[in-house]
Design an enzyme around this catalytic site. Structure first.
Site, PDB file in Angstrom:
ATOM      1  N   GLU A 274      46.278  44.971  41.031  1.00  0.00           N
ATOM      2  CA  GLU A 274      44.869  45.348  40.933  1.00  0.00           C
ATOM      3  C   GLU A 274      44.224  45.122  42.296  1.00  0.00           C
ATOM      4  O   GLU A 274      44.400  44.056  42.886  1.00  0.00           O
ATOM      5  CB  GLU A 274      44.155  44.491  39.890  1.00  0.00           C
ATOM      6  CG  GLU A 274      44.576  44.726  38.467  1.00  0.00           C
ATOM      7  CD  GLU A 274      43.786  43.838  37.509  1.00  0.00           C
ATOM      8  OE1 GLU A 274      42.567  44.076  37.336  1.00  0.00           O
ATOM      9  OE2 GLU A 274      44.371  42.895  36.974  1.00  0.00           O
ATOM     10  N   ARG A 494      56.636  33.546  35.709  1.00  0.00           N
ATOM     11  CA  ARG A 494      55.683  33.511  36.824  1.00  0.00           C
ATOM     12  C   ARG A 494      56.160  32.519  37.871  1.00  0.00           C
ATOM     13  O   ARG A 494      56.880  31.574  37.574  1.00  0.00           O
ATOM     14  CB  ARG A 494      54.302  33.048  36.327  1.00  0.00           C
ATOM     15  CG  ARG A 494      53.527  34.087  35.576  1.00  0.00           C
ATOM     16  CD  ARG A 494      52.228  33.484  35.090  1.00  0.00           C
ATOM     17  NE  ARG A 494      51.367  33.096  36.208  1.00  0.00           N
ATOM     18  CZ  ARG A 494      50.344  33.817  36.637  1.00  0.00           C
ATOM     19  NH1 ARG A 494      50.063  34.957  36.050  1.00  0.00           N
ATOM     20  NH2 ARG A 494      49.603  33.402  37.629  1.00  0.00           N
ATOM     21  N   LYS A 504      43.887  34.578  40.457  1.00  0.00           N
ATOM     22  CA  LYS A 504      42.981  35.325  41.339  1.00  0.00           C
ATOM     23  C   LYS A 504      41.537  34.894  41.124  1.00  0.00           C
ATOM     24  O   LYS A 504      40.741  34.877  42.063  1.00  0.00           O
ATOM     25  CB  LYS A 504      43.128  36.827  41.088  1.00  0.00           C
ATOM     26  CG  LYS A 504      44.192  37.486  41.950  1.00  0.00           C
ATOM     27  CD  LYS A 504      44.044  38.989  41.895  1.00  0.00           C
ATOM     28  CE  LYS A 504      45.099  39.665  42.764  1.00  0.00           C
ATOM     29  NZ  LYS A 504      44.999  41.132  42.693  1.00  0.00           N
TER      30      LYS A 504
END
Length: 790
Positions: A274, A494, A504
């Protein structure tokens, strides 16, 4: 650091409790620490105190558990009265109070938990040290001064947890000297690394974060676990519905054949960030998997921007991501945007409505949440198809206000999987899109667009992190509902690294609230921050390959492991040089003031004597500078620095002997007078780095040096409710005027060096023609910590 006038009062207050000036100034940088420390000093009721008590009060201000604030005054009185007098006792007290929280407790239990009243005599320490050394005698005689003294100290502390750590260390050093005698030349050599018998087990030991030999994952092809595109006919997942139906998601023979005809049977992957922030090291793992698999199989990888939220995306982020992907060594097959497919996505949404599998809903976000919690259908779920078609068209034309309608998928509100609770496919946002302009006022959700664009781009392997595993039924439900090709989905763990945050949202807060100096702050684990710190993409990729691409969840990788790969590379690529951070002037009294002796210094430890390119010139004059910490007035057997009447060797130069100490105001040491031995007959044990005047009367090159530590004090700050209070107040130290050798004056951005005895450093982007700035990338593997040395 420059302290503003407004900070003068708290600075004086912090200095009054014995904190050194640097610690006090760093405390002022963090508003939370400043507030806490001021409150702690007020609760202590002291105007001044010893440095020992002051440091303990500082620990309280930075580490005290928030759930037990009611007990803080009690703890502080124990410190002020010296009932709690060392960090080990205080750590135990903080752990006790953190467990108790606001509840009452018995003082005798508290005192027992943190060793109040326990005095460990020197005789007890000596007796226990003797016993511990006897238990480890075989290793001591074999390893001599290479023995891990910290481990020996730890064994003693198991018997005496409240003993003074400094005294324990001194007793061990004294007894080791009695056993081994004086250090030999071999004792000062680096020990050879021994290969581990079973390197794969290193990963299972939490304490062993660094492997000296390649792990099993590094030695095999990490992509062997993934199937070939032609094998994508098996059932991906079973979708269980509350009415008893089961959908078995898989590609039909016809759909797979059409897909293979388009792709030629090649692998197609995608890296889909993103554009709402800078990429961090977790994205490096995603790139390694997405781009790496495509490269290994001779396929292609898209760089696809998931730009479905026009409010969060910026052109700055898009440009950064494209640039950093290239820097990481990856070449996208094609750069695409989810917004490229807005028309196709809209058309497919209309098709879902026609098939009775989507509807326009008018519930508010609060109502949606309530109905999902109660597993209740929306009152608009069964509205006529024609009505939803008209309303969805009205949404597209901007005839319905923002927040008054959404398009939802008609999945299963009674499912056991919350990601089947009629997910939102479209919402209204009257915000121009950075890439698509103002053509659209409705935007697809990630849940709706992600899987469809994967299919439209004929992605063969859709790879994502494990938190998306619960979305797998929804992913395949949508593709089945539209009879679209289904990529092979696989989730991996992760990347979680200690002493930092990877979210983020948290990173954005650190940046926007100016807790750090931008997205490329060298303390952050953003890729831009790591690059600015001096870390290369090859070191990062080597680290990623080493940890593997397994599905083991919730694993915390210690930062030490990344540091191992960084050191391994810099040790081979960074030329050596010398810089003095805290200069102390040394006047060589038996060298003529006009003399300049140009000496040869090695850029590399194993530089061949006949290769002039592996050497650089170092000017030796009658004024040189050493680290202030490399001089002390009182000598000791285990100290290898300079002292009155003592000799040391200046690296690449001559032995010098201190003959006089010159004092200034307040008994501060202004300079040292020494004599050098041009014959080099003296063979001192201590070797110091130094910088001389390039020519008589001319100061050395002045450079700014920035030293970095871990950004957070806790291993996993993300677990803390008040995670910002865990920021390390000592994570950045700026030394504005260090002294450097003349050869460094021509350094440019991208250059990296080993400053001998100090670590690896890289030229920072803040450098100007008149002032170079260096960031410490990482410390040396074996820090030089003899006596007062760094």
């Amino acid at each position: 650091m420059v302290v503003e006038d407004g900070d003068a009062k708290p600075l004086d207050l912090f200095l009054s409790i014995g904190l050194d000036k640097r610690t006090a100034e760093n405390a002022l940088v963090n508003q939370k620490v400043t507030s806490n420390l001021t409150a702690v000093i007020e609760e202590a009721g002291v105007s001044e105190c010893s440095k020992t008590i002051g440091n303990l009060l500082y620990m309280v201000a930075t580490k005290y558990p928030a759930n037990a604030l009611v007990h803080r005054p009690t703890l502080i009185q124990y410190i002020v009265s010296s009932k709690i007098k060392n960090p080990a006792q205080l750590d135990a007290a903080l752990a006790f109070l953190g467990t108790i929280g606001p509840e009452t407790f018995k003082l005798n239990e508290f005192e027992e938990a943190c060793g109040v009243g326990v005095d460990v005599s020197i005789e007890e320490i000596q007796s226990t040290v003797t016993a511990v050394l006897e238990e480890n005698m075989v290793a001591i005689l074999e390893q001599r001064y290479h023995i891990n003294v910290g481990n020996l100290c730890g064994q003693v502390r198991k018997h005496h947890p409240w003993a003074d750590a400094k005294i324990v260390k001194e007793v061990i050093d004294e007894k080791l000297h009695g056993i081994l005698g004086e250090r030999t030349a071999d004792d000062d050599k680096k020990p050879l690394k021994k290969k581990k018998e079973k390197p794969a087990k290193v990963e299972k030991q939490k304490s062993d974060a660094i492997a000296s030999t390649p792990t099993l994952e590094e030695e095999v092809n990490p992509y062997l676990i993934f199937p070939e595109p032609a094998e994508n006919y098996k059932v991906h997942t079973e979708i269980f519905f509350s009415n008893g139906d089961i959908w078995r998601a898989h590609n039909t023979k016809e759909i797979l054949e059409r897909h293979l005809k388009v792709t030629g049977g090649k692998v197609f992957t995608r890296f889909p960030p993103e554009p709402n922030g800078y990429l961090h090291i977790g994205h490096a793992k995603a790139m390694f998997i997405d781009f790496g698999l495509a490269k290994e199989r001779g396929g292609s990888c898209y760089l696809r921007f998931d730009d479905t939220n026009p409010e969060a995306e910026k052109k700055e982020y898009i440009e950064h991501i494209q640039e950093i992907v290239q820097w990481m060594g990856w070449q996208p097959f094609k750069v695409t945007y989810t917004s490229n497919y807005f028309q196709e996505l809209y058309d497919l949404a209309v098709e879902l409505i026609r098939r009775g599998l989507a509807y326009v809903d008018h519930q508010s976000p609060e109502e949606v949440k309530e109905y999902r919690e109660k597993k209740m259908n929306s009152p608009w779920r069964d509205r006529p198809i024609a009505e939803s078609l008209k309303l969805f068209e009205d949404m597209r034309r901007g005839l319905i206000d923002e927040g008054k309608a959404t398009l939802r998928l008609k999945q299963d509100m009674q499912s056991d999987n919350k990601n089947m609770y009629d997910l939102i496919a479209y919402r209204i946002k009257f915000t121009p899109h950075p890439h698509a302009g103002d053509k659209w006022c409705i935007y697809p959700s990630y849940d709706f667009s992600h899987c469809i664009v994967d299919s439209l781009e004929n992605v063969t392997h859709s790879l994502c992190t494990l938190e998306f595993e619960i979305r797998r039924p929804s992913y395949y439900w949508l593709l089945l509902a539209l009879n679209l090709y289904q990529p092979y989905v696989w989730e991996y763990s992760r990347l979680n690294i200690s002493n930092t945050v990877m979210s983020k949202r948290k990173l954005n807060r650190l940046v926007t609230e100016k807790w750090v100096d931008g997205w490329d702050d060298p303390r952050l684990m953003t890729l831009a921050g790591l690059r600015r710190r001096g870390v290369s993409s090859t070191a990062i990729n080597s680290f990623i390959r080493g940890i593997g691409i397994t599905r083991s969840d919730n694993s915390m990788i210690r930062a030490d492991r990344l540091e191992y790969h960084i050191r391994e590379e810099l040790n081979k690529t960074a030329p050596r040089t010398m810089v003095v951070l805290d200069p102390l002037k040394v006047v060589i009294t038996n060298l003529d003031s006009g003399s300049v002796i140009d000496l040869d210094a090695k850029m590399w430890p194993d530089a061949p004597s006949d290769d002039s390119s592996s050497y650089y010139k170092v000017p030796f004059t009658n004024v040189v500078y050493i680290e202030r910490s490399d001089f002390r007035l009182k000598d000791s057997k285990d100290y290898y620095g300079l002292a009155p009447g003592k000799s040391v060797l200046l690296r690449y130069a001559f032995p010098i002997k201190c003959t006089e100490v010159v004092y200034g105001d307040n008994d501060t040491i202004v300079e040292i007078h020494a004599e050098y031995d041009p014959s080099k007959k003296i063979k001192p044990k201590g070797v110091l780095h130094w910088v001389g005047q390039p020519s008589p009367g001319v100061d050395p090159v002045k450079v700014e040096v920035r030293l970095f530590e871990k950004l957070f004090l806790s291993e996993n700050p993300s677990e803390l409710e008040d995670w910002l209070s865990d920021l390390n107040p000592h994570s950045k130290e700026v030394i504005p005027e260090a002294y450097a050798l003349p050869s460094l004056a021509n350094a440019v951005l991208g250059d990296k060096f080993q400053f001998e005895r100090l670590g690896y450093f890289a030229v920072d982007t803040d450098s100007t023609p008149g002032k170079l700035v260096f960031n410490r990338t990482i410390t040396l593997r074996d820090s030089y910590s003899k006596g007062g040395n760094k």
